[in-house]
Design an enzyme around this catalytic site. Structure first.
Site, short mmCIF file in Angstrom:
data_model
loop_
_atom_site.label_atom_id
_atom_site.label_comp_id
_atom_site.label_asym_id
_atom_site.label_seq_id
_atom_site.Cartn_x
_atom_site.Cartn_y
_atom_site.Cartn_z
N GLY A 191 0.78 -1.07 -0.07
CA GLY A 191 -0.03 0.06 0.00
C GLY A 191 0.78 1.24 -0.05
NE ARG A 211 1.57 7.43 8.58
CZ ARG A 211 2.76 7.20 8.49
NH1 ARG A 211 3.52 8.46 8.38
NH2 ARG A 211 3.62 6.31 9.13
CB CYS A 262 -9.03 23.05 19.21
SG CYS A 262 -9.35 24.68 19.06
N1 LLP Z 1 -2.16 -5.98 3.87
C1 LLP Z 1 -2.59 -5.96 5.11
C2 LLP Z 1 -3.30 -7.31 5.44
C3 LLP Z 1 -2.50 -4.95 5.99
O1 LLP Z 1 -3.15 -4.84 6.93
C4 LLP Z 1 -1.67 -3.81 5.42
C5 LLP Z 1 -1.72 -2.73 6.38
C6 LLP Z 1 -1.41 -3.72 4.11
C7 LLP Z 1 -1.34 -5.34 3.41
C8 LLP Z 1 -0.45 -2.62 3.52
O2 LLP Z 1 0.59 -2.36 4.31
P1 LLP Z 1 1.60 -1.34 3.56
O3 LLP Z 1 2.18 -1.81 2.39
O4 LLP Z 1 0.81 -0.04 3.23
O5 LLP Z 1 2.62 -1.06 4.82
N2 LLP Z 1 -2.16 3.54 9.41
C9 LLP Z 1 -0.82 3.03 9.48
C10 LLP Z 1 -0.44 1.92 8.76
C11 LLP Z 1 -1.41 0.68 8.91
C12 LLP Z 1 -1.30 -0.54 8.11
C13 LLP Z 1 -2.41 -1.56 8.25
N3 LLP Z 1 -2.33 -2.48 7.45
C14 LLP Z 1 0.26 4.27 9.11
O6 LLP Z 1 -0.21 5.49 8.66
O7 LLP Z 1 1.48 3.82 9.17
#
Ligand code: LLP
Length: 433
Positions: A291, A329, A360
């Site tokens: 992602g 973040r 705020c």
């Molecule tokens: N697949 C699964 C099952 C996941 O839970 C996630 C992310 C991804 C793929 C994608 O991961 P990436 O390639 O984006 O690292 N809000 C947090 C990140 C939460 C990720 C949750 N799961 C942040 O802003 O760092």
């Protein structure tokens, strides 16, 4: 600030995709999320080209939770990637985008009955089952609707990857998946295997997010293949697919050392192939779900500087017209970012500032201690690498409006999402008198 993707500095001005960001501010207002289409496409191609193998089918499913709009799903489809969704909302968005539903992977640790019904109604091709309860209710629903679906089971291989605690997912007490070490794991697998309406493709794991060590990914492969072998020996079940999730770390700020993805993806898929051969497994299809590493560097957020302030203790603030509402973040994960004053892009960064938002909340600080040229009201401040988990984690706290999203490429901008209006904001509220 490191220039990412198609960013260029000329005549003291910053442009992205051949468009001066000041033009974008005029056209769409600020705060503004900007998506660099070329950088996004380059990342999609990097994954697609390198996660391939002569003897295995590599499939890259973009984890849409990082950033999703109807247009984004269409761009992802155009690049030939699959997509991973985690809610009815994401599922509905990709459906509205006309995304081929056989390339949609539906995740989530607590999918509601309504969401599962929606998945069946929209003919979603693949579900990643999180736990035994879900396996049971999904089985009943599929039978009721006489619909057969590909399923994966999310397992937790207990790998502890080095990242922020909030984005670790495979510690033993994680809420995600079923542990490969628990006693009844074989019973859960058996129960799924005998379901008539489930085509049990394989197992899924995701070891966490923003990970820089190649070793963590390879250890996950080892653990998963070892478990595949146990399952084969114990249950005589052989899987055709394996899904290793996402988590590849990206560059946000100095000190971040992302994996060189091209060579690593090639190495990773071959590592899976060799490991699977060594264990005499029948894996023919491998999935990953990046992602952040697809969209983070392609996104930036543009703000207008309001006031600046020097406190009694000598701390210098730049106040911007957004903040933790459009990027939670830093407050949530102590995330670090870089920034530039886009209309003073070649001026010496000689003043130490803290960039604070307008919400705020004392914690509404996007960057602590950054050297920038002297800032004044009306300057445009751009924070880079904000493509992932910012727009998608937006909140209307303080009832601030959600910024627009602009897509830029080859000198021309397009609107991806229009700015929220005050009317949008109250449109769901009911009058009580
Ligand atoms: N697949 C699964 C099952 C996941 O839970 C996630 C992310 C991804 C793929 C994608 O991961 P990436 O390639 O984006 O690292 N809000 C947090 C990140 C939460 C990720 C949750 N799961 C942040 O802003 O760092």
């Amino acid at each position: 600030m490191r220039l990412l993707g198609s960013m260029k500095v000329e005549d003291n001005k910053l442009s992205i995709g051949g468009v001066d960001v000041a033009t974008l501010a005029k056209e769409y207002g600020t705060p503004l999320y900007i998506i660099d289409q070329e950088e996004l496409e380059d990342k999609c191609r990097l994954f697609k080209e390198n996660f391939s193998h002569p003897d295995l089918r590599g499939e890259v499913a973009y984890a849409s939770k990082a950033f999703l709009t109807v247009g984004m799903a269409q761009l992802i489809n155009k690049e030939g990637l699959s997509i991973d969704v985690v809610s009815g909302g994401e599922l509905y968005t990709v459906h509205k985008a006309g995304f081929p539903m056989d390339r949609v992977y539906f995740h989530g640790n607590n999918k509601t009955l309504e969401e599962l019904e929606l998945a069946i109604r929209l003919k979603c091709g693949n579900i990643i089952i999180d736990n035994r309860h879900e396996a049971k209710i999904l089985g009943e629903l599929l039978e009721k609707h006489d619909y057969k679906m590909n399923v994966f089971l999310r397992v937790n291989p207990g790998i502890s990857a080095e990242t922020h605690d909030y984005i670790k997912t495979t510690t033993d007490d994680s809420k995600f998946g079923e542990s490969i070490f628990q006693e009844d794991i074989y019973q859960i697998l058996r129960d799924i295997k005998v379901q008539d309406y489930m085509n049990f493709k394989g197992l899924h794991c995701h070891i966490g997010s923003q990970i820089f060590e190649e070793e963590s990914f390879l250890r996950a492969v080892d653990e998963m293949l070892y478990f595949y072998q146990l399952v084969k020996n114990e249950l005589d079940i052989e899987f055709e697919s394996i899904n290793l999730g996402g988590g590849f770390g990206v560059y946000y700020a100095e000190g971040d050392r992302p994996i060189d993805l091209g060579p690593f993806l090639q190495r990773m898929i071959d590592y899976i192939y060799q490991g699977s051969r060594r264990r005499e497994l029948t894996i023919r299809h491998v999935l990953i779900e990046p992602g952040r590493s697809i969209i983070s560097n392609a996104g930036s957020t543009l703000y207008t500087v309001g006031g600046t302030k020097e406190t009694y203790s000598g701390k210098k603030y730049i106040f911007i017209d957004g903040g933790m509402s459009d990027n939670p973040r830093p407050a949530l994960y102590q995330a670090k970012y870089e920034a530039i004053i886009a209309n003073k892009a070649e001026e010496a960064p000689d003043t130490l500032y803290t960039v604070a938002g307008k919400l705020c909340e004392s914690g509404d600080v996007l960057i602590e201690d950054i050297k920038l040229p002297r800032a004044e009201a009306g300057d445009l401040l751009l924070i880079s690498s904000t493509g992932a988990y910012t727009f998608s984690m937006f909140s209307n706290y303080n009832r601030v409006l959600r910024p627009a999203v602009a897509l830029v490429k080859g000198g021309s901008p397009r609107l991806m999402v229009r700015r929220q209006t005050y009317e949008d904001l109250v449109s769901l509220d009911e009058e009580l008198i």
